[in-house]
Design a protein around this motif. Sequence first.
Motif, PDB file in Angstrom:
ATOM      1  N   LYS A  29     -26.379   8.581 116.377  1.00 17.36           N
ATOM      2  CA  LYS A  29     -26.607  10.017 116.311  1.00 17.36           C
ATOM      3  C   LYS A  29     -27.932  10.404 116.962  1.00 17.36           C
ATOM      4  CE  LYS A  29     -24.642  13.073 112.961  1.00 17.36           C
ATOM      5  NZ  LYS A  29     -24.452  13.042 111.520  1.00 17.36           N
ATOM      6  N   THR A  30     -28.837   9.447 116.981  1.00 14.62           N
ATOM      7  CA  THR A  30     -30.126   9.679 117.619  1.00 14.62           C
ATOM      8  C   THR A  30     -29.949  10.254 119.022  1.00 14.62           C
ATOM      9  OG1 THR A  30     -31.293   7.977 116.407  1.00 14.62           O
ATOM     10  CG2 THR A  30     -32.125   8.499 118.582  1.00 14.62           C
ATOM     11  N   GLN A  31     -29.029   9.679 119.760  1.00 18.90           N
ATOM     12  CA  GLN A  31     -28.844  10.129 121.131  1.00 18.90           C
ATOM     13  C   GLN A  31     -28.300  11.548 121.199  1.00 18.90           C
ATOM     14  OE1 GLN A  31     -30.114   8.516 123.654  1.00 18.90           O
ATOM     15  NE2 GLN A  31     -30.805   7.016 122.180  1.00 18.90           N
ATOM     16  N   LEU A  32     -27.438  11.870 120.249  1.00 16.38           N
ATOM     17  CA  LEU A  32     -26.871  13.229 120.245  1.00 16.38           C
ATOM     18  C   LEU A  32     -27.960  14.283 120.056  1.00 16.38           C
ATOM     19  CD1 LEU A  32     -23.548  13.146 118.180  1.00 16.38           C
ATOM     20  CD2 LEU A  32     -23.830  13.538 120.618  1.00 16.38           C
ATOM     21  N   LYS A  33     -28.971  13.913 119.293  1.00 17.21           N
ATOM     22  CA  LYS A  33     -29.992  14.914 118.959  1.00 17.21           C
ATOM     23  C   LYS A  33     -30.833  15.354 120.143  1.00 17.21           C
ATOM     24  CE  LYS A  33     -30.637  13.038 114.368  1.00 17.21           C
ATOM     25  NZ  LYS A  33     -31.641  12.331 113.549  1.00 17.21           N
TER      26      LYS A  33
ATOM     27  N   SER B  62     -34.963  18.899 107.320  1.00 12.01           N
ATOM     28  CA  SER B  62     -34.436  17.771 106.544  1.00 12.01           C
ATOM     29  C   SER B  62     -33.305  18.178 105.610  1.00 12.01           C
ATOM     30  CB  SER B  62     -35.554  17.134 105.721  1.00 12.01           C
ATOM     31  OG  SER B  62     -36.469  16.497 106.574  1.00 12.01           O
ATOM     32  N   ARG B  63     -33.247  19.456 105.293  1.00 12.68           N
ATOM     33  CA  ARG B  63     -32.159  19.906 104.421  1.00 12.68           C
ATOM     34  C   ARG B  63     -30.818  19.859 105.152  1.00 12.68           C
ATOM     35  NH1 ARG B  63     -36.058  23.959 102.420  1.00 12.68           N
ATOM     36  NH2 ARG B  63     -35.163  25.559 103.743  1.00 12.68           N
ATOM     37  N   SER B  64     -30.862  19.959 106.474  1.00 15.48           N
ATOM     38  CA  SER B  64     -29.612  19.972 107.248  1.00 15.48           C
ATOM     39  C   SER B  64     -29.359  18.690 108.028  1.00 15.48           C
ATOM     40  CB  SER B  64     -29.607  21.147 108.229  1.00 15.48           C
ATOM     41  OG  SER B  64     -29.740  22.380 107.560  1.00 15.48           O
ATOM     42  N   MET B  65     -30.427  17.958 108.338  1.00 17.10           N
ATOM     43  CA  MET B  65     -30.266  16.813 109.218  1.00 17.10           C
ATOM     44  C   MET B  65     -31.386  15.812 109.000  1.00 17.10           C
ATOM     45  SD  MET B  65     -31.534  19.098 112.431  1.00 17.10           S
ATOM     46  CE  MET B  65     -30.884  17.993 113.651  1.00 17.10           C
ATOM     47  N   GLU B  66     -31.187  14.615 109.524  1.00 13.79           N
ATOM     48  CA  GLU B  66     -32.249  13.626 109.462  1.00 13.79           C
ATOM     49  C   GLU B  66     -33.234  13.867 110.591  1.00 13.79           C
ATOM     50  OE1 GLU B  66     -31.364   9.515 109.113  1.00 13.79           O
ATOM     51  OE2 GLU B  66     -29.772   9.891 107.637  1.00 13.79           O
TER      52      GLU B  66
ATOM     53  N   GLY C  42     -42.528  11.727 113.418  1.00 10.65           N
ATOM     54  CA  GLY C  42     -42.872  11.199 114.737  1.00 10.65           C
ATOM     55  C   GLY C  42     -42.122  11.897 115.854  1.00 10.65           C
ATOM     56  N   THR C  43     -41.065  12.586 115.503  1.00  7.52           N
ATOM     57  CA  THR C  43     -40.322  13.353 116.497  1.00  7.52           C
ATOM     58  C   THR C  43     -40.899  14.746 116.668  1.00  7.52           C
ATOM     59  OG1 THR C  43     -38.289  12.206 115.935  1.00  7.52           O
ATOM     60  CG2 THR C  43     -38.059  14.285 117.088  1.00  7.52           C
ATOM     61  N   VAL C  44     -41.244  15.353 115.536  1.00  5.82           N
ATOM     62  CA  VAL C  44     -41.606  16.768 115.563  1.00  5.82           C
ATOM     63  C   VAL C  44     -42.997  17.022 116.140  1.00  5.82           C
ATOM     64  CG1 VAL C  44     -42.070  18.789 114.116  1.00  5.82           C
ATOM     65  CG2 VAL C  44     -40.016  17.407 113.737  1.00  5.82           C
ATOM     66  N   TYR C  45     -43.967  16.176 115.777  1.00  2.70           N
ATOM     67  CA  TYR C  45     -45.319  16.462 116.257  1.00  2.70           C
ATOM     68  C   TYR C  45     -45.419  16.452 117.778  1.00  2.70           C
ATOM     69  CZ  TYR C  45     -47.192  16.841 111.573  1.00  2.70           C
ATOM     70  OH  TYR C  45     -47.459  17.263 110.297  1.00  2.70           O
TER      71      TYR C  45
END
Lengths: 114, 114
Positions: free
Chosen positions: A2-6, A33-37, A41-44
């Motif tokens: 799923k990582t790739q889909l994101k 986080s309420r909707s997805m993992e 380290g991704t967001v910053y």
Amino acid sequence: MKTQLKKGALELCVLAVLARGDSYAYDIVNQLSRSMEISEGTVYPLMRRLQDEAWVNTYLVESSTGPSRKYYRLTPAGETALAAMQTEWREFVSEIDSVLAAPSPTETRLPKES
Amino acid sequence: MKTQLKKGALELCVLAVLARGDSYAYDIVNQLSRSMEISEGTVYPLMRRLQDEAWVNTYLVESSTGPSRKYYRLTPAGETALAAMQTEWREFVSEIDSVLAAPSPTETRLPKES
DNA sequence: GCCACATACCTTGCATTACAAAGTACATGG
DNA sequence: CCATGTACTTTGTAATGCAAGGTATGTGGC
């Protein structure tokens, strides 16, 4: 997997969250986080990219429960980008769905002649 | 930008095409081109990965209009993987849509207190 | 014969981005 | 004073889409 889909969709998600009100990275992570993992380290790094594109600007707000929060606010350019991405997202989903929904041959698994 | 969105979804698309009948890379590119932008440099390495995962196997078929075609056929494992990916795809779209559809505050753009 | 073109394959290198892991710093409560 | 929660940031790794380039086969025009 799923990582790739994101890839590419998280940017849209973050902009969508900011469209509902200014927020800071730590809170954005919690909201998403309420909707997805999603991980910090991704967001910053993503927030940095949004700044570089001038889609957001920032201001600091002191908190009584921890260190200062760096709030992000959508710029007009950011709102425009968000609208464009939402359109792109819908087009993208349609494209993939159209591939998935394409008619299956009645004859099973026969090589096609061009 | 759409490039990033595609990551991970193309594999699903290729498997979906193969579920409709055996095909070769050059033809898969043409089939997908009807619904989306896709390039050869993407598909050939992808076919290799599908082989490495044992989701497809291959056979050569001579063509009267050009060089031999390397046909790909879904394996049972490939069908299983396709089904799992379709489920993942639907979940993923739901997740993103739920973020996009989340309620907008009635008061515009006020920092939230936790 | 030769040359352009379509068919069909494949590889290399680059750019982007998600993430784990690690580190820094502040505030509170036991 | 030390664990926990809050909040920020950086580094390195993995995955994958794509442009660009290269090889080879078959057909038709000149």
